[in-house]
Design an enzyme around this catalytic site. Structure first.
Site, short mmCIF file in Angstrom:
data_model
loop_
_atom_site.label_atom_id
_atom_site.label_comp_id
_atom_site.label_asym_id
_atom_site.label_seq_id
_atom_site.Cartn_x
_atom_site.Cartn_y
_atom_site.Cartn_z
N LYS A 1 -7.43 -7.94 2.47
CA LYS A 1 -6.05 -8.88 1.98
C LYS A 1 -5.05 -9.11 2.96
O LYS A 1 -4.29 -10.33 3.05
CB LYS A 1 -5.77 -7.85 1.17
N ARG B 1 -12.58 -3.22 13.44
CA ARG B 1 -11.17 -3.87 12.61
C ARG B 1 -10.13 -3.39 14.53
O ARG B 1 -9.69 -2.81 14.42
CB ARG B 1 -10.26 -3.87 11.78
N ARG C 1 -9.19 7.01 2.54
CA ARG C 1 -8.80 5.62 1.96
C ARG C 1 -9.38 4.98 1.04
O ARG C 1 -8.79 4.62 0.03
CB ARG C 1 -8.29 4.93 2.63
N ARG D 1 0.10 -0.53 -5.54
CA ARG D 1 -0.63 0.16 -5.17
C ARG D 1 -1.10 1.32 -6.22
O ARG D 1 -1.60 2.24 -5.82
CB ARG D 1 -0.75 1.07 -3.56
N ARG E 1 -6.80 1.22 14.79
CA ARG E 1 -5.68 1.64 14.23
C ARG E 1 -6.43 3.46 13.79
O ARG E 1 -7.49 3.41 13.59
CB ARG E 1 -5.24 0.98 12.76
#
Ligand code: ADP
Ligand code: ADP
Length: 217
Positions: free
Chosen positions: A16, A130, A173, A91, A162
């Site tokens: 996204k 990531r 998540r 969300r 992260r």
């Protein structure tokens, strides 16, 4: 002309943020990422950041009232006059409803919802590889590597991983997404706004499909 709002939907790691940045640039719209806004508040140690921190580290959602207020404030700023590409918001069904009400006030509505589909198994690999730049740019150690390892191509800053991209938090998540966010797929399908995008393609191919969806909307 009424402002243009595009909602990027998809699980954590679907792409996204990567796509929202490209889209915003191509369409000359502002990229509004609630994750980025929360991380900025965290870094600046604001009250909002302190409130959000625990939820974020545990992979839980920040409460709706706080999140909705933050987005209302952001979308009301002058730079969003032409609209925005929303990434990570809404969300929950309550957030989606609040967005509809807000955009109505602005004399507009959601234009299109590209839903980036990627199977759960692939998400863990995407998120664990990531690499983030402090400026919000997103790399992947394998799929979108910077020219020099751990260094941002654009401004040379040090990349980081992260806290919530660790495998245990990632799995949680994904569960939270399936429980609380996935119902929005039907919400937007019912409004005839949803366009399914195959998120397992290359970054460039995904961008092409999303641009097509936006042009045809
Ligand atoms: P990703 O896109 O990788 O799933 P984000 O950067 O969008 O992650 O979000 C990181 C965290 O910020 C979320 O796990 C959640 O704690 C918080 N967050 C971001 N957007 C929202 C939102 N719309 N509602 C509630 N919490 C949010
Ligand atoms: P999201 O905002 O949905 O959580 P990101 O845009 O941050 O997702 O992408 C998650 C990770 O996957 C990043 O490391 C990114 O570079 C990588 N990525 C994004 N799109 C693709 C793709 N089409 N193929 C392979 N890797 C991708």
């Amino acid at each position: 002309m009424a402002p243009t709002y595009i909602v990027m939907l998809g699980p954590p790691g679907a792409g996204k943020g990567t796509q929202a940045k490209k889209l915003a640039q191509k369409l000359d719209l502002v990229h509004v990422s609630t994750g980025d806004l929360f991380r900025e508040n965290l870094k600046n140690e604001t009250e909002l950041g302190q409130l959000a921190q625990q939820y974020m580290n545990e992979g839980e959602l920040v409460p709706d009232d706080v999140t909705i207020r933050m987005v209302e404030e952001r979308l009301s700023r002058p730079d969003c006059e032409e609209g925005a590409v929303l990434d990570g918001f809404p969300r929950t069904p309550a957030q989606a409803k609040a967005l509809d009400d807000l955009l109505k006030k602005f004399g507009s509505s959601v234009k299109v919802v590209p839903y980036i589909k990627v199977a759960d198994e692939a998400l863990v690999e995407r998120l664990s590889g990531r690499w983030m730049s402090p400026s919000g740019r997103v790399y992947h150690e394998k799929y979108n590597p910077p020219t020099v390892k751990w260094i941002d191509d654009i401004d040379g800053s040090q990349l980081y991983q992260r806290e919530d991209d660790k495998p245990a938090t990632v799995r949680h998540r994904i569960e939270v997404y399936n429980e609380q966010t996935a119902p929005l797929i039907e919400y937007y399908r019912d409004k005839d706004l949803l366009v399914e995008i195959d998120g397992t393609q290359s970054i460039e191919e995904v961008t092409e499909d999303i641009m097509k969806a936006v042009e045809e909307a």
